[in-house]
Motif scaffolding. Structure first.
Motif, PDB file in Angstrom:
ATOM      1  N   ILE A   1      37.542  39.349  36.797  1.00  0.00           N
ATOM      2  CA  ILE A   1      38.381  39.294  38.001  1.00  0.00           C
ATOM      3  C   ILE A   1      38.397  40.678  38.655  1.00  0.00           C
ATOM      4  N   VAL A   2      38.580  41.715  37.816  1.00  0.00           N
ATOM      5  CA  VAL A   2      38.605  43.084  38.345  1.00  0.00           C
ATOM      6  C   VAL A   2      37.260  43.425  38.988  1.00  0.00           C
ATOM      7  N   THR A   3      36.153  43.135  38.284  1.00  0.00           N
ATOM      8  CA  THR A   3      34.827  43.433  38.831  1.00  0.00           C
ATOM      9  C   THR A   3      34.612  42.709  40.158  1.00  0.00           C
ATOM     10  N   SER A   4      34.956  41.418  40.192  1.00  0.00           N
ATOM     11  CA  SER A   4      34.750  40.635  41.410  1.00  0.00           C
ATOM     12  C   SER A   4      35.518  41.216  42.589  1.00  0.00           C
ATOM     13  N   LEU A   5      36.787  41.596  42.348  1.00  0.00           N
ATOM     14  CA  LEU A   5      37.584  42.161  43.433  1.00  0.00           C
ATOM     15  C   LEU A   5      37.011  43.504  43.886  1.00  0.00           C
ATOM     16  N   GLN A   6      36.601  44.334  42.905  1.00  0.00           N
ATOM     17  CA  GLN A   6      36.011  45.632  43.245  1.00  0.00           C
ATOM     18  C   GLN A   6      34.762  45.461  44.101  1.00  0.00           C
ATOM     19  N   ILE A   7      33.876  44.557  43.643  1.00  0.00           N
ATOM     20  CA  ILE A   7      32.609  44.347  44.354  1.00  0.00           C
ATOM     21  C   ILE A   7      32.873  43.764  45.742  1.00  0.00           C
ATOM     22  N   ALA A   8      33.764  42.770  45.826  1.00  0.00           N
ATOM     23  CA  ALA A   8      34.024  42.131  47.116  1.00  0.00           C
ATOM     24  C   ALA A   8      34.610  43.132  48.100  1.00  0.00           C
ATOM     25  N   PHE A   9      35.544  43.952  47.608  1.00  0.00           N
ATOM     26  CA  PHE A   9      36.211  44.912  48.495  1.00  0.00           C
ATOM     27  C   PHE A   9      35.250  46.008  48.942  1.00  0.00           C
TER      28      PHE A   9
END
Lengths: 262, 282
Positions: free
Chosen positions: A63-71
């Motif tokens: 979840i953290v990786t996905s949010l970091q990458i998306a942002f």
């Protein structure tokens, strides 16, 4: 236009909407079930599968990786996409037509081929770290949305306002930030949201750009579904749906939802 | 005119501003994909060797035709239902119309994994549909619905119908209302207006929608992976297996090249057709 559509057409449309909505309702129901297996209607209401998401470290991490990458990916795409969209509109006559096509290529070529090509040339070919390759992949994946949405906003912008400011002595760069950008604010917000959601939901590009310790949420969901058939994935899905609803509310408040239908 | 000095209309500024995005697309998309395709022609066994061995494999040609078939059926079903739904949506009164558009946008913004997973719960062996059929006594033992071509097509139609509805609502609203009024005031029945006036005018839009759905379902990964499994292997899942499971880089690259060429050919050909039918269409 006073005549209503044929009742059969109305019935078909109603069934299509039922077909669209029912599966999502079922996912929500399954997520709230107290059982250890997926079922609908839920048997006993419980939020324990939501707690389970955060109990599984792979979900927490992804979840953290996905949010970091998306942002970050969306910000990078805006950083290179806004000047490009501006150039395409402001220098429409001077720039060749294929340049506009170039920026939509990332949605024209199959995503899965793009992901595989990045794996082959970046991660394997030149040893670029997986996180960086993932970020590059997502930035390019969302670039077409950024360029197209902001171009659409700029198309209705009257560039003579900008010229007026410049001829009155305002520096071009300053003019861009004080005159042009505020006028296409709605487009920038829409581009951000569309890009963020696209990145967050992406499977095909991320598929190849994951490795030990690094994965995105959709890839983790796929892996989990293939091993366990419990309601955890339903809960994660509901979490993602909530996020989508939240984003839609924001869009509705700022731009009106019909904006997305364009 | 100080503006002339800073902001010359010679395009140099335009090139400079679009340079980062241009270089990113060329360096990280065109070159890597070009390298993948070029690599398939540099096989030590011969220039077309990877393609010869692809088409000599009964399994792999079956996968190609299965993928084309699934994409074609998905497109046809989405076109039929998408068009009828879009027509009703475009005729709906203001408030209801916005609600219907929102209801089509929402699934579109929900991820593909979530939407495929929903059908996994419905179509599974112990899924909702089987439970319902069993409890109603319609069947005696659970039906095998998952890992069939039907399951993949249902999942794909679910994925693409909202897209079709949204793009066709736009198309239908752009058709001048006078034309339809003229048709009915000249005595055409509503059905005749629908079939003989509205439908032909919507053809360019239908083609654009069909291209979107066809290329989307031709290259989809998550839905065939979850709902089709190994029994319904398609090009995208085969590409993933070749690359990540068997580490067969040449095989994976060949599949990637075939997918790219088919996708681009269809997009270009159909855009050309849409232009010829209606020169006003973009």
């Amino acid at each position: 236009m006073s005549d209503r559509p044929h009742p059969i057409l109305i019935a078909v449309a109603a069934l299509v909407y039922l077909f669209l909505m029912l599966p999502l309702v079922i996912v929500v129901g399954a997520a709230l079930s107290d059982t250890t297996y997926l079922t609908f209607p839920p048997q006993g209401l419980s939020l324990r599968w939501f707690e389970n998401i955060f109990a599984i470290s792979a979900f927490r991490r992804t979840i953290v990786t996905s949010l970091q990458i998306a942002f970050t990916g969306t910000l990078l795409a805006l950083l290179i996409g806004i000047p490009a969209a501006y150039a395409l509109n402001r220098f429409r006559v001077e720039l060749p037509k294929w340049l506009g096509t170039l920026f939509v290529l990332p949605i024209l070529v199959p995503e899965i081929v793009f992901g595989f090509a990045l794996l082959k040339s970046l991660t394997v070919g030149t040893g670029v770290p997986i996180f960086a390759a993932l970020l590059i992949g997502h930035t390019l994946l969302v670039l077409p949305y950024v360029v197209r949405v902001i171009s659409a906003s700029l198309a209705s912008f009257d560039f003579s306002i900008e010229e007026a400011a410049i001829s009155l002595g305002s520096a071009p760069v300053k003019t861009f930030f004080t005159i042009v950008l505020p006028n296409v604010r709605a487009g920038v917000i829409a581009a951000f949201i569309l890009a963020f959601i696209t990145s967050l939901n992406d499977v095909s590009v991320s598929l190849f750009l994951t490795g030990p310790g690094i994965s995105t949420l959709p890839i983790q969901i796929l892996a989990h579904v293939e091993q366990f058939f419990d309601p955890t994935v339903a809960s994660v899905s509901v979490l993602l749906m909530f996020l989508t609803v939240a984003v839609m509310v924001v869009v509705e408040r700022t731009l009106g939802l019909t904006f997305l239908a364009k | 005119m100080t503006s002339r000095r800073f902001w010359r209309r010679n395009g140099a500024t335009g090139w400079a501003l679009s340079a980062p995005a241009t270089l990113a697309v060329i360096g990280f998309l065109l070159v890597p994909i070009g390298a993948v395709i070029a690599g398939t022609f540099m096989d030590p066994r011969g220039v077309f060797a990877p393609y010869v061995s692809y088409f000599n494999s009964g399994f792999r040609t079956t996968v190609l035709f299965r993928t084309l078939q699934i994409a074609a059926l998905t497109t046809i079903i989405s076109l039929i239902f998408g068009f009828m739904t879009a027509y009703v949506v475009s005729r709906a009164p203001g408030k209801l119309k916005s609600l219907l558009i929102v209801a089509a946008v929402f699934p579109l913004l929900t991820g593909v994994v979530v939407r495929a997973f929903a059908w996994l719960i419905i179509l599974g062996r112990n899924g909702i549909l089987n439970q319902t059929l069993l409890s109603l006594g319609i069947v005696n033992e659970p039906l095998e619905m998952l890992y069939t071509q039907g399951a993949v097509i249902i999942g794909m139609v679910y994925l693409f119908v909202p897209l079709m509805v949204l793009s066709l609502v736009g198309v239908l609203e752009n058709i001048p209302k006078d034309v339809l009024q003229a048709s009915s005031s000249l005595g055409a029945s509503p059905m005749a207006t629908f079939w003989q006036v509205l439908l032909p005018l919507a053809v360019p839009g239908l083609i654009v929608g069909a291209v979107l759905v066809f290329t989307g379902s031709f290259t989809a990964y998550a839905t065939p992976q979850l709902l089709g499994g190994e029994r319904q292997t398609v090009l995208a899942t085969l590409l993933q297996q070749r690359a990540m499971v068997s580490f067969d880089w040449v095989g994976a690259s060949t599949i990637a090249a075939i997918m790219t060429v088919i996708t681009i050919t269809i997009v270009l050909a159909m855009t050309h057709v849409a232009r010829r039918i209606n020169p006003m269409a973009t």
